[in-house]
Write a protein that holds these residues in place. Structure first.
Motif: not given
Lengths: 138, 415
Positions: B272-274, A94-95, A38, B14, B217, A133, B224-225, B228, B277-278, A136-137, B221, B268-269, B17-18, A91, A40, A129
């Motif tokens: 950020d592939r992850a 905190e989580w 929730a 912190a 960033q 690529a 994303r919130v 949800e 993907t998201r 997709g890691q 976030r 391109r390498t 922020r949460i 942060e 994010g 790297v």
């Protein structure tokens, strides 16, 4: 910034937790995960199977020595992890503090450096790297 | 304890922020006044900074802050001698449960946060006020952090926030999620605010760059919130996808000297592939809602084409042209047309692209982007003299020193 929360426990705490209501643990952990979703901030997370299933490969001698679990004299057990994306270490801490864990358990908060923090002119880093690529890691 | 003197303020920051969105949202529901709720929450934070180093951080800091703020609400009304039903309701609420174990109803809170998002992005506020309020109240960023990110004085942001709260009060803006039939239009304002916040971070070319990447960033976030909170709104998921794709390229967009690197030359390498993907997953989820793609969905799809192409040459330009055509129908703008022209030049050559550029040139008069694109196309067509004067014109029009240098360099190669 990416941080990993590593979930660790003592063997005693893990033993004791086997008496707890499994449904309740799932529910508490589920609520925690939902709060991370929730907000994010969660990127991934996994739990690990019981340490009795684990195998240890030791490098104390010339040839690596393989030992099957369960292990005696284990002081801490690594049970799983989360990867969070947050604005600061505080942060992340905190989580971590909000995680529903009991006595005998603790979380270690570790920053996950980006691949860009490693020497980019190193051929192995470059190959890694490329592999990342392609696959997709992180 | 000396250790705590340093650690507690960081922990408070912190925690804020949460928890900021949930605390202010809950308080707004209770006191019925968004501006007051925000002030009370800030006062509670000040109390925390004074008390927690001595008493320790409470087990449930969010509930602690909310309870303290509620007590301050009572003091506030007591001073004004307005001991009405609301006061009694809160007093009863505070007496009936302990401070640190206040049960929070997650459903109620989620709903409150959503209302808070819609208040912060209310159309009665100007664009800059919406942005400041969203970052501060929903994102939990401090006034200083917002000011630093937008390279303006702290006092300016402070004033924007104060004015925004007064405007909301004067307009008697209700604390509610818009009804189904007006949700679409109002959601547009919310998404627009997140888009602007992201873009501010994304286009950072000067100042404290890292802060601005943080800003992008934070927009991701918050998106994303929102996804949800509103899981059935495909445009929200599309915006998440767009942000994921765009930020996957952050590390490769400028070189070691801070010079911008064009898409064609980016490594391109190192994307950020992850994250890509998201983005793909988020766009799939958006499409699964089955209501077709909106403006953000189309932009995300274009970004996806770039993000998933193995090389610049492998880019599916025909598909990008079609996506820009659809975008041009849905949200017509000369900038979209110009982007379409660039895609057309890649797909079918510079001649047809030049026709499109000439059609929108008048609408973008005085903007360096038109002669800049014309210069590229004319150069490809071998019309070197014309191309050179276009680049020189573009260099004259741009306000950005780095861009001017790049344009003049291009002109020089055509000399």
């Amino acid at each position: 910034m990416k941080f990993m929360l590593l979930m660790k426990s003592t063997p005693e705490a893990v033993e004791e937790s086997k008496d707890l209501d499994f449904e309740e643990i799932i529910a508490a952990m589920g609520r925690y995960n939902e709060s991370l979703i929730a907000a994010g901030v969660i990127l991934s997370g996994e739990g690990l199977a019981d340490i009795s299933e684990a195998v240890r490969v030791d490098f104390g001698s010339e040839v690596p020595v393989v030992t099957d679990g369960p292990f005696t004299e284990v002081k801490e057990i690594f049970n799983g992890f989360w990867i969070l994306e947050v604005s600061s270490k505080d942060e992340a801490v905190e989580w971590a503090k909000r995680c529903p864990l009991g006595p005998g358990s603790w979380l270690e908060v570790r920053r996950v450096p980006g691949i860009e923090e490693f020497p980019q002119d190193n051929e192995f880093i470059q190959r890694e790297v490329e592999w990342r690529a392609e696959h997709g890691q992180l | 304890m000396t250790d705590d003197a340093e650690r507690v303020p960081r922990a408070v920051a912190a925690i804020w922020r949460i928890e900021a969105a949930r605390i202010v949202a809950t308080l707004t529901r209770v006191v019925g006044d968004f501006g007051l709720a925000e002030d009370l929450a800030q006062e509670a934070v000040i109390d925390a900074l004074a008390q927690w180093p001595v008493e320790g951080v409470p087990r449930n800091p969010g509930a602690w802050l909310t309870a303290v703020a509620k007590r301050k609400a009572i003091d506030h009304w007591r001073r004004r001698e307005r001991l009405d039903d609301r006061y009694r309701a809160i007093a009863h609420d505070l007496e009936s449960r302990s401070d640190t174990d206040a049960p929070w109803d997650p459903d109620q809170i989620d709903d409150d946060v959503l209302r808070l998002v819609f208040i912060s992005c209310h159309p009665v506020l100007g664009r800059e006020a919406r942005i400041a309020l969203t970052l501060r109240v929903v994102g939990g960023l401090s006034t200083e952090e917002i000011a630093r990110a937008f390279l303006v004085p702290t006092a300016t942001i402070q004033q924007r926030v104060v004015r925004a709260k007064k405007t909301l009060a004067a307009a008697k803006v209700p604390f509610e999620v818009p009804s189904r039939d007006e949700l679409g239009a109002r959601l547009g304002s919310v998404l627009g605010v997140l888009y602007v916040i992201f873009t501010e971070g994304h286009t950072a070319s000067s100042g404290e760059t890292w802060v601005r990447v943080d800003l992008a960033q934070e927009a991701l976030r918050l998106a994303r919130v929102l996804a949800e909170l509103l899981p059935d709104e495909s445009e929200v998921l599309s915006l998440v996808a767009l942000f994921e794709f765009q930020s996957s390229r952050f590390p490769t967009r400028v070189d070691a000297h801070g010079e911008p690197i064009p898409l064609a030359d980016q490594d391109r390498t190192r994307w950020d592939r992850a994250q890509i993907t998201r983005g793909v997953r988020a766009l799939e989820r958006a499409d699964a809602r089955g209501r077709g793609r909106g403006a953000y969905g189309l932009q995300a799809a274009i970004a996806e084409c770039h993000a998933t192409a193995a090389t610049f040459a492998d880019t599916d330009w025909e598909r990008i042209v079609l996506l820009y055509e659809a975008l041009g129908q849905l949200a017509p703008s000369p900038v979209v047309e110009l982007n379409r022209a660039v895609a057309v030049s890649m797909a079918t050559g510079p001649a047809s692209a030049l026709l499109i550029v000439d059609r929108v040139a008048a609408q973008l008069q005085g903007h360096h982007i038109v002669p800049s694109v014309r210069g590229e196309l004319l150069a490809q067509l071998g019309r070197r003299d014309e191309a050179r004067s276009e680049f020189e014109e573009a260099a004259r029009l741009t306000a950005n020193d780095r861009e001017r240098a790049v344009l003049l360099a291009k002109a020089a190669t055509l000399g």
